[in-house]
Write an enzyme that holds these catalytic residues in place. Structure first.
Site, PDB file in Angstrom:
ATOM      1  N   GLN A  50       5.303   2.532   3.847  1.00 46.86           N
ATOM      2  CA  GLN A  50       4.002   1.891   4.018  1.00 46.86           C
ATOM      3  C   GLN A  50       4.131   0.465   4.533  1.00 46.86           C
ATOM      4  O   GLN A  50       4.883  -0.341   3.975  1.00 46.86           O
ATOM      5  CB  GLN A  50       3.291   1.855   2.672  1.00 46.86           C
ATOM      6  CG  GLN A  50       1.936   1.169   2.735  1.00 46.86           C
ATOM      7  CD  GLN A  50       1.079   1.554   1.557  1.00 46.86           C
ATOM      8  OE1 GLN A  50       1.224   1.033   0.462  1.00 46.86           O
ATOM      9  NE2 GLN A  50       0.207   2.512   1.765  1.00 46.86           N
ATOM     10  N   LEU A  55       3.321 -10.959   0.153  1.00 44.26           N
ATOM     11  CA  LEU A  55       2.147 -10.090   0.056  1.00 44.26           C
ATOM     12  C   LEU A  55       0.853 -10.847  -0.244  1.00 44.26           C
ATOM     13  O   LEU A  55       0.814 -11.740  -1.084  1.00 44.26           O
ATOM     14  CB  LEU A  55       2.391  -9.078  -1.074  1.00 44.26           C
ATOM     15  CG  LEU A  55       1.235  -8.132  -1.427  1.00 44.26           C
ATOM     16  CD1 LEU A  55       0.981  -7.150  -0.301  1.00 44.26           C
ATOM     17  CD2 LEU A  55       1.542  -7.382  -2.707  1.00 44.26           C
ATOM     18  N   GLU A  96      -4.600  -6.380  -1.181  1.00 43.13           N
ATOM     19  CA  GLU A  96      -5.758  -5.709  -0.622  1.00 43.13           C
ATOM     20  C   GLU A  96      -7.004  -6.064  -1.436  1.00 43.13           C
ATOM     21  O   GLU A  96      -8.132  -5.926  -0.969  1.00 43.13           O
ATOM     22  CB  GLU A  96      -5.487  -4.204  -0.725  1.00 43.13           C
ATOM     23  CG  GLU A  96      -6.355  -3.314   0.067  1.00 43.13           C
ATOM     24  CD  GLU A  96      -5.745  -1.920   0.093  1.00 43.13           C
ATOM     25  OE1 GLU A  96      -4.756  -1.717   0.820  1.00 43.13           O
ATOM     26  OE2 GLU A  96      -6.231  -1.044  -0.640  1.00 43.13           O
ATOM     27  N   ARG A 153      -4.205   1.984   4.002  1.00 36.86           N
ATOM     28  CA  ARG A 153      -3.307   0.993   4.595  1.00 36.86           C
ATOM     29  C   ARG A 153      -2.705   1.428   5.926  1.00 36.86           C
ATOM     30  O   ARG A 153      -2.541   0.612   6.829  1.00 36.86           O
ATOM     31  CB  ARG A 153      -2.195   0.673   3.594  1.00 36.86           C
ATOM     32  CG  ARG A 153      -2.729  -0.086   2.419  1.00 36.86           C
ATOM     33  CD  ARG A 153      -1.687  -0.332   1.352  1.00 36.86           C
ATOM     34  NE  ARG A 153      -2.299  -1.083   0.252  1.00 36.86           N
ATOM     35  CZ  ARG A 153      -1.678  -1.342  -0.895  1.00 36.86           C
ATOM     36  NH1 ARG A 153      -0.461  -0.893  -1.108  1.00 36.86           N
ATOM     37  NH2 ARG A 153      -2.288  -2.040  -1.831  1.00 36.86           N
ATOM     38  N   HIS A 180       6.175  -2.488   2.818  1.00 37.46           N
ATOM     39  CA  HIS A 180       5.726  -2.758   1.459  1.00 37.46           C
ATOM     40  C   HIS A 180       6.173  -1.709   0.444  1.00 37.46           C
ATOM     41  O   HIS A 180       6.568  -2.042  -0.657  1.00 37.46           O
ATOM     42  CB  HIS A 180       4.204  -2.833   1.475  1.00 37.46           C
ATOM     43  CG  HIS A 180       3.570  -3.146   0.155  1.00 37.46           C
ATOM     44  ND1 HIS A 180       3.904  -4.267  -0.564  1.00 37.46           N
ATOM     45  CD2 HIS A 180       2.622  -2.503  -0.568  1.00 37.46           C
ATOM     46  CE1 HIS A 180       3.187  -4.308  -1.682  1.00 37.46           C
ATOM     47  NE2 HIS A 180       2.419  -3.236  -1.716  1.00 37.46           N
ATOM     48  N   ARG A 231       0.420   5.981   0.639  1.00 34.73           N
ATOM     49  CA  ARG A 231      -0.082   5.698  -0.705  1.00 34.73           C
ATOM     50  C   ARG A 231      -1.357   4.871  -0.647  1.00 34.73           C
ATOM     51  O   ARG A 231      -1.480   3.972   0.172  1.00 34.73           O
ATOM     52  CB  ARG A 231       0.981   4.931  -1.496  1.00 34.73           C
ATOM     53  CG  ARG A 231       0.495   4.446  -2.840  1.00 34.73           C
ATOM     54  CD  ARG A 231       1.593   3.790  -3.641  1.00 34.73           C
ATOM     55  NE  ARG A 231       2.007   2.485  -3.153  1.00 34.73           N
ATOM     56  CZ  ARG A 231       1.337   1.355  -3.368  1.00 34.73           C
ATOM     57  NH1 ARG A 231       0.185   1.371  -4.022  1.00 34.73           N
ATOM     58  NH2 ARG A 231       1.793   0.205  -2.904  1.00 34.73           N
TER      59      ARG A 231
END
Lengths: 250, 591
Positions: free
Chosen positions: B240, B252, B255, B286, B353, B398
């Site tokens: 991902q 990061l 989200e 994503r 990620h 995911r």
């Protein structure tokens, strides 16, 4: 001991200047006593934080330099060290803000395992001694226990601790009595559970701190507040615990 | 080297969310458990999870576990096993309530219930509109979860082996796992931990890519151990890209920023996600958002002097919301991007990620591999949970918040299954005569070698090759070249030398050992990616842009083989039949 600068590599990114260091070195397997190592490292374009430079030293200059690191974003608490005389996290300390040579030492007051790696046993023992977990003997409901936003707000500034030990190892009281004084990090967690509306062990928690050393060795020097990389305030939490004790006595 | 021995009922490798949820279950059942970790438990990478943990509590608006299941199946691009997904989504609410009971400091609503925010790909009523399903502790949900679990393990007196690195599985002639070889980092001593059950909870291998949100410790150690033991790795081609890593730094940005109302803008100031995903917009899954961002950048609408990123705007949320719900994001943006998101947008770029693939396991956490007859069979004494495992609940992509959920649900399920199995009074199986010898030989060779390449030179070349040849968009030409490069690097990795020969806390040695694990994960990834001639979820092939349901609704199983040229791929069917509800048949994914 002055290490040589790295040989140029074809795939190295564009260089972005150098950084000069004086680093505390001690390997009990080789060294009779600690010494300070002077070295210089070529930085790359994206090397922004102190940790980036340390990783660069380890990969390009001297692979024996030992330090802890993991998340590189200030949330795991691994890379606390003494940076130009002040405790902080290597990964969130901007290289540009540091005067050179950058002087790195292990966190003060704890036994050195090797180089910048300290033995944190005393620190964690004190953390454990405050029983840092929720105590609630009432059978939980089928869903969540309710807690109002105001009750939850009481935990802000407490639960965010990353156990990096910057605070406790900058505290003179902890240096003198690491076995008896809980220290700012442990006391912050003690208050985190005292402040939790779901916790039922208030009396036991206060009893556990009623002692000439465990809580009362805090002399509000406030080094802990000054160095906390997460902006937390252990001194305030310690004051709150003292207040709770006082209120209980009246 | 000295080989000390210790005996436990169970050994858990890894002290992240999955490992510590499992150990809590085992310690509470009165078993003798050892948890090994390369780092102090609260430093495990679960600590960096930000936005939330998914569960259909319905605290904000109506929700249903079946909707959660539908979203997860659709999000997985129909590669997820529907029996496992049903199990996870049904268990989710209780798993979250349990965390709350353990003391986790969730944010709260006015009525005292757990606060939930919307997240990518999570919808009400089978895709109708976004639903707040992410149970959050500000933007520090992983930190709150991990510390809570560590604290409860302290209370339960779990035995931790801190700064121990697991090196290899020890398997007997039946193929059962009977223990683990490990290195005590502080002393440099090796130790054989004998156990009735070994649980791998070692997290992902995100460090096989150059630009990654992952911690330095995420080197896929469990994957390397399994590959060396001759067991397969599943669906490793699916990695991902998180849409919002800080441009240049990789750190990061949750989200949850978009969940709270943040939006993505291109150089023209357009909210481009409206064009790609009219219903969910910035909250599409994503893989979808990352590809859309890449498309914008490719078509010249990227921001900055190199037009190589887009902007994440959240100033319109107001200072109060940002300070209350996204305080760490503000801290990260100010430190790593030099912007204060209360006033300015954050430059972001899709960044590696999460590893959807991993060690094949079932819903009990038991590792499964093709048996003698080719059918899936349980590997005795071996479990895998969390990101290192592939149950598979995430399939080809995911959904955000499902990773923390995966840790908790399957950590708990594995703990219960192990406790049940050991309650029957199993004894330790005998160790094979040569237990640990191969590992000791590998370590001795590393220590004896001089004049080889530096570990990080090889590791950096590996990361660059993976980034260049196995990124957001892939083609046969890119992958062929990549497979060749990675094979070459794999051979170089066997010959690295360390200057540091000290016994005491030798991190150079640890990094050299990690390199062999990174290589295994990278080979599995790029070789599986080359073979999959379709686009599904996070695996996007420019030369095979369509999903190919006729041929590719199947899981990849990669075997390392005895040498770089001896790897093999097999396939196994996707479980399309849930436990109790009708199957969700593959459909075109639009959002």
């Amino acid at each position: 001991m002055i290490a040589t600068s790295p040989v140029p590599r074809p795939n190295a990114a564009a260089s972005a200047g150098t950084a000069r260091f004086r680093i505390y070195r001690y390997d009990p397997d080789r060294d009779a006593k600690p010494h300070m190592q002077e070295l210089e490292v070529q930085l790359h374009r994206h090397d922004k934080m102190l940790l980036d430079a340390l990783m660069r030293i380890k990969s390009d200059v001297d692979d024996s330099l030992s330090f802890r690191r993991s998340c590189r974003e200030g949330v795991c608490g691994s890379d606390a060290m003494n940076i130009n005389g002040r405790n902080g996290l290597a990964c969130t300390t901007n290289l540009r803000e540091l005067s050179q040579p950058i002087v790195l030492r292990p966190l003060p007051g704890l036994p050195v395992v090797r180089d910048l790696i300290v033995d944190m046993t005393d620190f964690f023992r004190q953390y454990e001694s405050v029983k840092p977990y929720l105590v609630n003997h009432t059978a939980p409901p089928e869903k969540e226990r309710l807690q109002s936003p105001a009750q939850r707000d009481e935990l802000d500034g407490l639960y965010e601790c990353i156990l990096c030990a910057c605070c406790s190892t900058s505290c003179p009281s902890f240096w003198w009595n690491p076995d008896k004084f809980v220290g700012p990090a442990g006391l912050l967690q003690a208050y985190r559970f005292l402040a939790d509306s779901r916790d039922e062990a208030t009396n036991e928690r206060l009893d556990n701190l009623m002692d000439p050393y465990r809580l009362f060795r805090c002399h509000t020097i406030m080094n802990c507040v000054d160095v906390c990389p997460k902006g937390l305030n252990p001194t305030r939490a310690i004051g709150k615990i003292k207040e709770m004790m006082l209120r209980r006595e009246i | 080297m000295d080989l000390a021995r210790r005996r436990f009922d169970a050994v858990i490798v890894g002290a992240g969310g999955a490992g510590m949820r499992c150990s809590l279950q085992l310690a509470r059942a009165g078993l003798r458990v050892a948890v090994l970790s390369k780092v102090f438990p609260t430093r495990s990478h679960t600590v960096a999870a930000q936005g939330g943990i998914g569960a259909s509590l319905g605290n904000m608006t109506e929700d249903d576990w079946l909707w959660h299941m539908f979203d997860t199946v659709k999000g997985s691009d129909y590669l997820g096993d529907q029996d496992a997904i049903e199990f996870m989504c049904r268990e989710a609410p209780n798993a979250v309530y349990e965390l709350e009971h353990l003391g986790m400091p969730f944010d709260r609503n006015a009525d005292g219930t757990i606060y939930q925010r919307p997240f990518g790909g999570h919808s009400a009523n089978f895709g109708e509109k976004p639903v707040p399903r992410a149970c959050a502790a500000a933007d520090r949900t992983g930190h709150a979860l991990l510390h809570t679990l560590y604290q409860c393990n302290l209370a339960a007196r779990t035995e931790f082996f801190v700064e121990y690195m697991a090196l290899d599985l020890v398997r007997d002639a039946d193929g059962d796992c009977v223990g683990v070889m490990a290195l005590e980092m502080e002393s440099g001593q090796t130790v054989l931990l004998e156990s009735k059950v070994t649980v791998l909870a070692t997290g992902g291998a995100g460090r096989i890519f150059a630009a990654s949100t992952n911690a330095y410790i995420n080197t896929g150690d469990g994957l390397g151990m399994v590959a060396r033991a001759g067991l397969p790795l599943q669906d490793m081609e699916f990695w991902q890209f998180h849409p919002t890593g800080v441009a240049g730094a990789g750190v990061l940005i949750t989200e949850g920023v978009r969940g709270e109302g943040g939006i993505l803008l291109n150089a023209l100031g357009e909210r481009f996600m409206e064009r790609y995903a009219p219903t969910l917009k910035d909250l599409a899954p994503r893989d979808f958002v990352s590809r859309s961002m890449d498309q914008e950048i490719k078509e010249g609408r990227g921001c900055g002097p190199d037009r190589d990123h887009v902007m994440l705007k959240l100033d319109h949320l107001g200072a109060e919301t940002i300070l209350k719900r996204l305080p760490s994001i503000r801290e990260i943006a100010m430190k790593f991007a030099n912007v204060d998101p209360i006033r300015e947008p954050i430059p972001v770029v899709p960044t590696i990620h999460y590893q959807m693939g991993g060690i094949p396991s079932n819903t009990n956490g038991q590792v499964v591999a093709p048996g003698k007859d080719g059918a899936s069979a349980v590997v005795g004494g071996l479990y895998a949970i969390g990101e290192c495992s592939c149950v598979s609940v995430h399939g080809a992509n995911r959904l955000g918040t499902n990773s923390l959920l995966d840790l908790i649900v399957f950590g708990r399920a594995a703990g219960n299954h192990i406790a049940g199995a050991l309650a029957k009074g199993a004894a330790h199986k005998a160790l094979p005569a040569d237990a640990g010898e191969a590992t000791l030989a590998r370590l001795a060779a590393l220590d004896a070698r001089s004049g080889g390449e530096r570990t990080q030179d090889v590791a950096n070349d590996l990361r660059r090759a993976m980034q260049a040849h196995c990124g957001v968009f892939r083609t046969a030409a890119l992958l062929d070249e990549g497979v060749r490069k990675v094979a070459e690097i794999a051979q170089r990795a066997e010959r690295v030398a360390i200057q540091d020969k000290s016994r005491i806390f030798n991190t150079a040695r640890v990094e050299a050992i990690e390199l062999s694990n990174l290589v295994a994960a990278a080979r599995a990834t790029i070789e599986s990616a080359r073979a999959r001639t379709e686009s599904r979820g996070a695996h996007a092939r420019d030369d095979f842009p369509a999903r190919d349901d006729a041929n590719w609704i199947k899981h990849s199983l990669w075997f390392a083989g005895a040498s770089v040229n001896a790897s093999a791929l097999q396939y196994k069917p996707v479980q399309l039949t849930p436990r109790t509800v009708p199957s969700f048949a593959p459909k075109k994914r639009t959002f």
